[in-house]
Scaffold this motif. Structure first.
Motif, PDB file in Angstrom:
ATOM      1  N   LEU A  40       0.800  -1.229   0.000  1.00 20.78           N
ATOM      2  CA  LEU A  40       0.000   0.000   0.000  1.00 20.78           C
ATOM      3  C   LEU A  40       0.831   1.277   0.000  1.00 20.78           C
ATOM      4  O   LEU A  40       0.287   2.373   0.108  1.00 20.78           O
ATOM      5  CB  LEU A  40      -0.946   0.014   1.207  1.00 20.78           C
ATOM      6  N   GLY A  41       2.152   1.137  -0.125  1.00 19.59           N
ATOM      7  CA  GLY A  41       2.981   2.324  -0.284  1.00 19.59           C
ATOM      8  C   GLY A  41       2.858   2.855  -1.706  1.00 19.59           C
ATOM      9  O   GLY A  41       2.308   2.195  -2.591  1.00 19.59           O
ATOM     10  N   ILE A  42       3.364   4.064  -1.941  1.00 18.91           N
ATOM     11  CA  ILE A  42       3.335   4.639  -3.289  1.00 18.91           C
ATOM     12  C   ILE A  42       4.485   4.055  -4.099  1.00 18.91           C
ATOM     13  O   ILE A  42       5.655   4.258  -3.767  1.00 18.91           O
ATOM     14  CB  ILE A  42       3.470   6.173  -3.250  1.00 18.91           C
ATOM     15  N   PHE A  55      -3.299   5.523   0.765  1.00 17.61           N
ATOM     16  CA  PHE A  55      -2.919   4.833   2.006  1.00 17.61           C
ATOM     17  C   PHE A  55      -1.530   5.169   2.544  1.00 17.61           C
ATOM     18  O   PHE A  55      -1.293   5.023   3.749  1.00 17.61           O
ATOM     19  CB  PHE A  55      -3.003   3.311   1.790  1.00 17.61           C
ATOM     20  N   ALA A  56      -0.616   5.635   1.709  1.00 23.12           N
ATOM     21  CA  ALA A  56       0.770   5.827   2.150  1.00 23.12           C
ATOM     22  C   ALA A  56       0.922   6.760   3.355  1.00 23.12           C
ATOM     23  O   ALA A  56       1.754   6.490   4.231  1.00 23.12           O
ATOM     24  CB  ALA A  56       1.628   6.325   0.983  1.00 23.12           C
ATOM     25  N   PRO A  57       0.150   7.862   3.458  1.00 24.71           N
ATOM     26  CA  PRO A  57       0.335   8.725   4.634  1.00 24.71           C
ATOM     27  C   PRO A  57      -0.018   8.060   5.971  1.00 24.71           C
ATOM     28  O   PRO A  57       0.372   8.549   7.024  1.00 24.71           O
ATOM     29  CB  PRO A  57      -0.615   9.903   4.350  1.00 24.71           C
ATOM     30  N   LEU A 110       9.615   3.248  -3.471  1.00 25.61           N
ATOM     31  CA  LEU A 110       8.467   3.022  -2.595  1.00 25.61           C
ATOM     32  C   LEU A 110       8.453   4.073  -1.488  1.00 25.61           C
ATOM     33  O   LEU A 110       9.442   4.251  -0.781  1.00 25.61           O
ATOM     34  CB  LEU A 110       8.541   1.619  -1.992  1.00 25.61           C
ATOM     35  N   THR A 111       7.322   4.771  -1.335  1.00 30.43           N
ATOM     36  CA  THR A 111       7.249   5.911  -0.426  1.00 30.43           C
ATOM     37  C   THR A 111       6.069   5.757   0.526  1.00 30.43           C
ATOM     38  O   THR A 111       4.962   5.416   0.108  1.00 30.43           O
ATOM     39  CB  THR A 111       7.089   7.227  -1.217  1.00 30.43           C
ATOM     40  N   ILE A 112       6.329   6.028   1.799  1.00 37.17           N
ATOM     41  CA  ILE A 112       5.277   5.998   2.832  1.00 37.17           C
ATOM     42  C   ILE A 112       5.494   7.176   3.770  1.00 37.17           C
ATOM     43  O   ILE A 112       6.551   7.803   3.768  1.00 37.17           O
ATOM     44  CB  ILE A 112       5.310   4.683   3.644  1.00 37.17           C
ATOM     45  N   GLY A 113       4.477   7.468   4.579  1.00 33.67           N
ATOM     46  CA  GLY A 113       4.624   8.487   5.618  1.00 33.67           C
ATOM     47  C   GLY A 113       3.743   9.695   5.404  1.00 33.67           C
ATOM     48  O   GLY A 113       3.352  10.021   4.283  1.00 33.67           O
ATOM     49  N   ALA A 114       3.447  10.379   6.504  1.00 33.20           N
ATOM     50  CA  ALA A 114       2.541  11.530   6.490  1.00 33.20           C
ATOM     51  C   ALA A 114       3.257  12.864   6.410  1.00 33.20           C
ATOM     52  O   ALA A 114       2.627  13.914   6.547  1.00 33.20           O
ATOM     53  CB  ALA A 114       1.667  11.506   7.753  1.00 33.20           C
ATOM     54  N   SER A 115       4.559  12.853   6.151  1.00 39.01           N
ATOM     55  CA  SER A 115       5.289  14.123   6.166  1.00 39.01           C
ATOM     56  C   SER A 115       4.819  15.072   5.071  1.00 39.01           C
ATOM     57  O   SER A 115       4.832  16.291   5.257  1.00 39.01           O
ATOM     58  CB  SER A 115       6.799  13.880   6.063  1.00 39.01           C
ATOM     59  N   GLY A 116       4.390  14.538   3.929  1.00 39.61           N
ATOM     60  CA  GLY A 116       3.857  15.408   2.883  1.00 39.61           C
ATOM     61  C   GLY A 116       2.616  16.141   3.338  1.00 39.61           C
ATOM     62  O   GLY A 116       2.414  17.323   3.023  1.00 39.61           O
TER      63      GLY A 116
END
Length: 199
Positions: A40-42, A55-57, A110-116
């Motif tokens: 579910l990461g980008i 889902f990534a954030p 592959l990118t995950i996290g809510a920092s954006g």
């Protein structure tokens, strides 16, 4: 109950719930041996990676990563909510979508996290006062910039880093877009025409 107090209570509940979902997703991912992150990461420029925009954030690679996003998300999300649920939803949605789509198009892995999303809420809160010409919002922007302004270095590419500057940059642009879309319409005083001269 005073409307501002009611909004503050609702806002606090909303952002706490959002962060709680992130922590729950982190625990579930750990139980599933990192399967949520990998599925579910980008995944940039792959059709099967598009669901990561949504889902990534909510997903993070470790406790430090999650904790570093949780506190600013609580603070910035709460402050954004004080203007109302609709404006908060637009600011959050614009930051979330812009960060995800920008990362999917221009990301490097592959990118995950809510920092954006954090970057987006930050730039929304910093720029909205200038669009609205509201001195209270501008004062808050100055305080926020003094406290969190250094994070803006994160929109620049860093050699050898696994941090997604693309997510930061496009999330920040999403926040600025939200501030523009939500700018207050300035009323024309009675007795003047649309050019501001006496009618």
């Amino acid at each position: 109950m005073i409307p501002l107090v009611r909004r503050a209570q609702t806002g606090l509940i909303t952002v706490v719930a959002l962060v709680a979902v992130m922590w729950a997703a982190f625990l579930l991912n750990a139980l599933l041996d990192n399967q949520l992150v990998t599925t579910l990461g980008i995944a940039p420029r792959r059709v099967d990676g598009l669901d990561g925009v949504v889902f990534a954030p909510l997903l993070h690679g470790g406790v430090e990563h999650l904790a570093s996003n949780s506190f600013p998300l609580l603070v910035l999300g709460f402050l954004a909510f004080l203007e109302g649920a609709r404006r908060f939803a637009v600011a959050l949605g614009s930051s979330w979508l812009a960060s995800g789509v920008g990362t999917w198009v221009f990301g490097g892995g592959l990118t995950i996290g809510a920092s954006g999303v954090v970057f987006g809420l930050f730039t929304y809160l910093v720029t909205r006062g200038f669009y609205n010409r509201d001195w209270k919002q501008i004062l808050l922007a100055v305080i926020l910039f003094a406290a969190y302004g250094s994070i803006l270095w994160g929109v620049l590419p860093t050699v050898g880093s696994n941090i997604s500057w693309q997510a930061h940059l496009f999330g920040a642009l999403g926040g600025v877009l939200a501030a523009f879309l939500l700018k207050r319409k300035r009323s024309v005083p009675l007795g003047t025409d649309r050019f501001g001269t006496a009618a």
